[in-house]
Scaffold this active site. Structure first.
Site, PDB file in Angstrom:
ATOM      1  N   CYS A 187       2.603  14.859 -20.842  1.00 43.94           N
ATOM      2  CA  CYS A 187       2.817  13.617 -21.437  1.00 43.94           C
ATOM      3  C   CYS A 187       3.549  13.422 -22.602  1.00 43.94           C
ATOM      4  O   CYS A 187       3.353  14.385 -23.625  1.00 43.94           O
ATOM      5  CB  CYS A 187       1.372  12.953 -21.563  1.00 43.94           C
ATOM      6  N   GLN A 239       0.863  -1.160   0.007  1.00 45.17           N
ATOM      7  CA  GLN A 239      -0.016  -0.038   0.143  1.00 45.17           C
ATOM      8  C   GLN A 239       0.885   1.325   0.029  1.00 45.17           C
ATOM      9  O   GLN A 239       0.373   2.304   0.236  1.00 45.17           O
ATOM     10  CB  GLN A 239      -0.782   0.032   1.238  1.00 45.17           C
ATOM     11  N   ASN A 240       2.108   1.009   0.070  1.00 46.58           N
ATOM     12  CA  ASN A 240       3.106   2.012   0.363  1.00 46.58           C
ATOM     13  C   ASN A 240       3.353   2.758  -1.025  1.00 46.58           C
ATOM     14  O   ASN A 240       3.515   2.245  -2.235  1.00 46.58           O
ATOM     15  CB  ASN A 240       4.399   1.830   0.949  1.00 46.58           C
ATOM     16  N   ASN A 280       3.825  -7.274  13.126  1.00 46.67           N
ATOM     17  CA  ASN A 280       3.619  -5.913  13.829  1.00 46.67           C
ATOM     18  C   ASN A 280       3.564  -5.777  14.964  1.00 46.67           C
ATOM     19  O   ASN A 280       3.079  -6.925  15.741  1.00 46.67           O
ATOM     20  CB  ASN A 280       1.966  -5.846  13.437  1.00 46.67           C
ATOM     21  N   CYS A 324      -0.746  10.251 -16.666  1.00 44.78           N
ATOM     22  CA  CYS A 324      -1.389  11.313 -17.878  1.00 44.78           C
ATOM     23  C   CYS A 324      -3.061  11.043 -17.550  1.00 44.78           C
ATOM     24  O   CYS A 324      -3.335  10.046 -17.345  1.00 44.78           O
ATOM     25  CB  CYS A 324      -1.272  10.824 -19.131  1.00 44.78           C
ATOM     26  N   HIS A 356      -1.513   1.695  -4.170  1.00 41.70           N
ATOM     27  CA  HIS A 356      -1.848   3.085  -4.145  1.00 41.70           C
ATOM     28  C   HIS A 356      -1.031   3.901  -4.699  1.00 41.70           C
ATOM     29  O   HIS A 356      -0.906   4.937  -4.500  1.00 41.70           O
ATOM     30  CB  HIS A 356      -1.725   3.332  -2.481  1.00 41.70           C
ATOM     31  N   GLU A 379       2.033  -4.108  17.015  1.00 43.37           N
ATOM     32  CA  GLU A 379       0.300  -4.062  17.490  1.00 43.37           C
ATOM     33  C   GLU A 379      -0.510  -4.868  17.073  1.00 43.37           C
ATOM     34  O   GLU A 379      -0.404  -5.344  15.872  1.00 43.37           O
ATOM     35  CB  GLU A 379      -0.026  -2.436  17.458  1.00 43.37           C
ATOM     36  N   GLY A 387       3.313  -4.797   8.705  1.00 44.80           N
ATOM     37  CA  GLY A 387       3.336  -3.390   9.154  1.00 44.80           C
ATOM     38  C   GLY A 387       1.948  -2.564   8.362  1.00 44.80           C
ATOM     39  O   GLY A 387       2.260  -1.384   7.891  1.00 44.80           O
ATOM     40  N   CYS A 419       0.801  11.763 -25.580  1.00 43.35           N
ATOM     41  CA  CYS A 419      -0.181  12.460 -26.064  1.00 43.35           C
ATOM     42  C   CYS A 419      -0.295  14.228 -25.945  1.00 43.35           C
ATOM     43  O   CYS A 419      -1.399  14.780 -26.184  1.00 43.35           O
ATOM     44  CB  CYS A 419      -1.845  11.913 -25.548  1.00 43.35           C
TER      45      CYS A 419
HETATM   46  P1  OAD Z   1      -1.215   2.699   9.003  1.00 45.21           P
HETATM   47  O1  OAD Z   1      -0.527   4.017   9.598  1.00 45.21           O
HETATM   48  O2  OAD Z   1      -2.819   2.590   9.246  1.00 45.21           O
HETATM   49  O3  OAD Z   1      -0.755   1.439   9.911  1.00 45.21           O
HETATM   50  C1  OAD Z   1       0.478   1.106  10.257  1.00 45.21           C
HETATM   51  C2  OAD Z   1       0.997  -0.075  10.973  1.00 45.21           C
HETATM   52  O4  OAD Z   1       2.158  -0.233  10.957  1.00 45.21           O
HETATM   53  C3  OAD Z   1       0.118  -0.038  12.405  1.00 45.21           C
HETATM   54  O5  OAD Z   1      -0.569  -1.237  12.499  1.00 45.21           O
HETATM   55  C4  OAD Z   1       1.316  -0.018  13.298  1.00 45.21           C
HETATM   56  O6  OAD Z   1       1.351  -0.945  14.406  1.00 45.21           O
HETATM   57  C5  OAD Z   1       2.480  -0.829  12.377  1.00 45.21           C
HETATM   58  N1  OAD Z   1       3.498  -0.293  12.777  1.00 45.21           N
HETATM   59  C6  OAD Z   1       4.342   0.623  12.904  1.00 45.21           C
HETATM   60  N2  OAD Z   1       5.729   0.837  13.221  1.00 45.21           N
HETATM   61  C7  OAD Z   1       5.990  -0.613  12.645  1.00 45.21           C
HETATM   62  C8  OAD Z   1       7.113  -1.191  12.616  1.00 45.21           C
HETATM   63  N3  OAD Z   1       8.306  -0.611  12.626  1.00 45.21           N
HETATM   64  N4  OAD Z   1       7.184  -2.489  11.988  1.00 45.21           N
HETATM   65  C9  OAD Z   1       6.080  -3.123  11.858  1.00 45.21           C
HETATM   66  N5  OAD Z   1       4.742  -2.389  11.949  1.00 45.21           N
HETATM   67  C10 OAD Z   1       4.693  -1.118  12.453  1.00 45.21           C
HETATM   68  O7  OAD Z   1      -0.481   2.374   7.815  1.00 45.21           O
HETATM   69  P2  OAD Z   1      -1.278   1.747   6.460  1.00 45.21           P
HETATM   70  O8  OAD Z   1      -1.904   0.261   7.061  1.00 45.21           O
HETATM   71  O9  OAD Z   1      -0.242   1.434   5.502  1.00 45.21           O
HETATM   72  O10 OAD Z   1      -3.768   5.119   1.894  1.00 45.21           O
HETATM   73  O11 OAD Z   1      -2.470   2.576   5.962  1.00 45.21           O
HETATM   74  C11 OAD Z   1      -3.233   1.984   4.903  1.00 45.21           C
HETATM   75  C12 OAD Z   1      -3.456   3.296   3.868  1.00 45.21           C
HETATM   76  O12 OAD Z   1      -4.005   4.201   4.851  1.00 45.21           O
HETATM   77  C13 OAD Z   1      -2.278   3.705   3.362  1.00 45.21           C
HETATM   78  O13 OAD Z   1      -2.013   3.159   2.184  1.00 45.21           O
HETATM   79  C14 OAD Z   1      -2.918   5.173   2.826  1.00 45.21           C
HETATM   80  C15 OAD Z   1      -3.431   5.454   4.333  1.00 45.21           C
HETATM   81  O14 OAD Z   1      -4.397   6.380   4.488  1.00 45.21           O
HETATM   82  C16 OAD Z   1      -3.974   6.002   1.343  1.00 45.21           C
HETATM   83  O15 OAD Z   1      -3.544   7.312   1.214  1.00 45.21           O
HETATM   84  C17 OAD Z   1      -5.008   5.684  -0.084  1.00 45.21           C
END
Ligand code: OAD
Length: 286
Positions: free
Chosen positions: A189, A121-122, A255, A147, A139, A257, A229, A192
């Protein structure tokens, strides 16, 4: 909070992570179609803040304003300096980050045929920088532009982003200046001549269809689904661990948490990803 962190750090130094690492190695050896699914937590130890939780990005920049087109347009009209500060902060953290052992080990496992690829998702590009080739970017990617007319995508040199970040900081641009900087950065672009925008998915927008189809296929065919993560709160991406589980995969979660995935997981590894995966750097390939 401090106590909890100290306890977590103490656990990290303990011998227990080794036991989890051995168990994960065994599971990987036994699997044939393993896939990794990652979120912001994998890049936390590379210096990129996560989105949720204390000190998360959404704490400082509410997503209803900063992560959707309507909110950004409003801010752009009312407070262009805030858009400029947000963009330059985010860009600076992306440019400063380098892969940590989690990105590196996942890339090594893919090269060795231990995992099929990474669904992420990163948007930080760190899996690719570490050497992963099969990366499914749900994402988008902050280093790429798309474009608006023909949909073609291009990865721009990091220096272009660096230059824009410096200009945002130096010039503290007005609304027109900000628009000019963004348009100059994305440019037209090559195919185009259409306008382009950063290739990142904002809230309310659809996921790129090809990436989603590939992620869906990988998750439903996986026998081991390694979730690292992510808070697993954002849909549709968050459906993938359940899809994998219901299609017969063993789910492993890394994770510190608990998350909604924890209940599905056959193994929950309660350590930060970078320090946990560094154990595999010392051990070599499973
Ligand atoms: P979050 O910020 O929601 O969650 C991060 C997760 O990583 C949490 O569960 C933490 O406990 C865990 N975490 C923190 N430090 C860590 C570490 N060192 N090692 C392992 N885990 C760790 O981020 P995402 O789940 O990626 O989307 O969020 C999903 C989407 O929400 C993102 O892609 C973004 C955001 O809004 C968009 O912008 C569309």
């Amino acid at each position: 909070m401090y106590e909890a962190r100290e306890r977590r750090d103490a656990m990290t130094k303990d011998i227990f992570p080794e036991r989890y690492a051995r168990e994960l190695e065994d599971l990987l050896r036994a699997s044939e179609r393993a896939v990794a699914f990652t979120g912001a937590g994998v890049s936390e130890e590379s210096g990129i803040p996560t989105f949720r939780g204390q000190e998360g990005l959404w704490d400082r920049y509410p997503p209803y304003l900063y992560a959707n087109l309507g909110g950004l347009a409003l801010l752009f009209l009312a407070r262009p300096s805030r858009v400029a500060a947000f963009a330059s902060n985010v860009i600076a953290s992306l440019l400063d980050a380098v892969p940590n052992p989690c990105h590196e080990v996942l890339a090594g496992w893919e090269a060795a045929g231990r995992i099929r690829g990474v669904i992420t998702q990163n948007v930080d590009d760190l899996h690719a920088v570490a050497g992963s080739r099969n990366v499914c970017e749900l994402h988008g990617n902050a280093f790429r532009v798309r474009c608006l007319r023909c949909g073609s995508k291009e990865k721009l040199p990091r220096e272009r982003l660096q230059e824009m970040s410096w200009q945002l900081r130096r010039e503290k641009p007005s609304r027109t200046g900000l628009l000019r900087l963004l348009l100059d950065y994305a440019s037209r672009c090559r195919d185009c001549g259409g306008r382009r925008r950063p290739d990142v998915v904002l809230f309310g927008e659809g996921l790129p269809a090809e990436e989603w189809d590939r992620a869906f296929r990988w998750a439903s065919q996986a026998d081991l689904f390694l979730v690292v993560g992510t808070s697993a709160l954002v849909y549709p991406a968050a459906v993938l661990p359940r899809l994998a589980r219901e299609s017969g995969a063993l789910v492993v979660e890394v994770n510190p948490e608990p998350t909604p995935v924890t209940a599905l997981a056959g193994l929950h590894v309660p350590f930060p990803a970078g320090s946990f995966f560094s154990l595999f750097c010392a051990r070599g390939d499973p």
